[in-house]
Motif scaffolding. Structure first.
Motif, mmCIF file in Angstrom:
data_model
loop_
_atom_site.group_PDB
_atom_site.id
_atom_site.type_symbol
_atom_site.label_atom_id
_atom_site.label_comp_id
_atom_site.label_asym_id
_atom_site.label_seq_id
_atom_site.Cartn_x
_atom_site.Cartn_y
_atom_site.Cartn_z
ATOM 1 N N TRP A 105 66.714 52.022 -93.897
ATOM 2 C CA TRP A 105 65.289 51.737 -93.727
ATOM 3 C C TRP A 105 64.655 52.472 -92.877
ATOM 4 N N GLN A 106 65.603 52.973 -91.747
ATOM 5 C CA GLN A 106 65.130 54.155 -90.580
ATOM 6 C C GLN A 106 64.670 55.288 -91.514
ATOM 7 N N LYS A 107 65.527 55.874 -92.282
ATOM 8 C CA LYS A 107 65.377 56.950 -93.180
ATOM 9 C C LYS A 107 63.889 56.985 -94.030
ATOM 10 N N ILE A 109 61.408 54.816 -93.418
ATOM 11 C CA ILE A 109 60.300 54.815 -92.545
ATOM 12 C C ILE A 109 60.081 56.097 -92.131
ATOM 13 N N PHE A 110 60.991 56.881 -91.684
ATOM 14 C CA PHE A 110 60.553 58.130 -91.020
ATOM 15 C C PHE A 110 60.083 59.190 -91.864
ATOM 16 N N SER A 111 60.413 58.977 -93.251
ATOM 17 C CA SER A 111 60.105 59.885 -94.345
ATOM 18 C C SER A 111 58.561 59.413 -94.964
ATOM 19 N N GLY A 112 58.260 58.418 -94.280
ATOM 20 C CA GLY A 112 56.823 58.061 -95.012
ATOM 21 C C GLY A 112 56.919 57.201 -96.255
ATOM 22 N N ARG A 113 58.047 56.856 -96.765
ATOM 23 C CA ARG A 113 58.093 56.397 -98.179
ATOM 24 C C ARG A 113 58.198 54.799 -98.429
ATOM 25 N N GLU A 114 58.694 54.100 -97.326
ATOM 26 C CA GLU A 114 58.516 52.818 -97.356
ATOM 27 C C GLU A 114 58.920 51.927 -96.233
ATOM 28 N N VAL A 115 58.388 50.695 -96.064
ATOM 29 C CA VAL A 115 58.969 49.892 -94.950
ATOM 30 C C VAL A 115 59.900 48.832 -95.151
#
Length: 157
Positions: A105-107, A109-115
Motif C-alpha cells: 500500500w505504501q508503494k 500511495i506513493f505512486s498515486g495509484r490507489e489508497v
C-alpha cells in the motif's frame, strides 16, 4: 583430497529462502486454507455472491478488482494492523504478512495509484461498515456476533 567448488548465488539464495520459511514456520509453497483458521470473511447480506476463491478475495482487498460480479463497487475494510485477526487474514488470503501488505500500500500511495481500504479498530466496527455498504467486505475473528445485514462468505482455496 579435491577442493569443493563454491556454491553459486542462486543456490545460496534458495537455501536462505528455505531457512527463512522454516524459521517463520511456513512450508515453501504452502497456503493455509482460508476460513479454516480464526477469521471469517463477511459481506453485506444483499450481496448475491456466496463463495469466492482466496485469490479473488485478495484481489478485492488489494483493489485489483473494483466491483462485484453484479457491478456493485467493492468496499473492502481492514482491521487495525496490530490486530491478530489482521495477521491471520493476511497470511490466509494474501499468503503474506501484514507488513508486506502495508508495504504494497505504501508503494501504491506513493505512486498515486490507489489508497488502502479503511481500517477499523474493532470487529464490531468492521461489521457495522460491511452492514452499511452494499459492496462491503471485511473479516472478523471467528465467533464475532454478526447480527443481521451481513453474511459469511465462503472462501475456497
Amino acid at each position: 583430497m579435491r577442493p569443493q567448488a563454491a556454491p553459486d548465488r542462486a543456490s545460496i539464495g534458495k537455501a536462505l529462502a528455505v531457512v527463512l520459511f522454516v524459521a517463520c514456520g511456513i512450508a515453501p509453497g504452502a497456503r493455509p486454507a482460508a476460513g479454516a483458521g480464526d477469521v471469517v470473511v463477511i459481506v453485506n447480506a444483499a450481496n448475491s455472491t456466496s463463495a469466492l476463491a482466496a485469490a479473488e478475495v485478495s484481489s478485492l482487498f488489494l483493489k485489483k478488482t473494483e466491483a462485484w460480479p453484479d457491478k456493485t463497487p467493492a468496499s473492502p475494510v481492514d482491521l487495525d494492523e496490530r490486530s491478530p485477526a489482521r495477521e491471520s487474514f493476511s497470511r490466509q488470503i494474501h499468503s503474506k504478512r501484514t507488513a508486506a501488505i502495508k508495504s504494497y500500500w505504501q508503494k501504491m500511495i506513493f505512486s498515486g495509484r490507489e489508497v488502502p481500504p479503511p481500517e477499523k479498530a474493532s470487529p464490531e466496527e468492521v461489521v457495522r461498515f460491511v452492514r452499511s455498504h452494499p459492496g462491503g467486505i471485511g473479516y472478523v475473528p471467528a465467533g464475532t456476533p454478526l447480527g443481521s445485514g451481513v453474511k459469511i462468505l465462503e472462501v475456497r482455496p
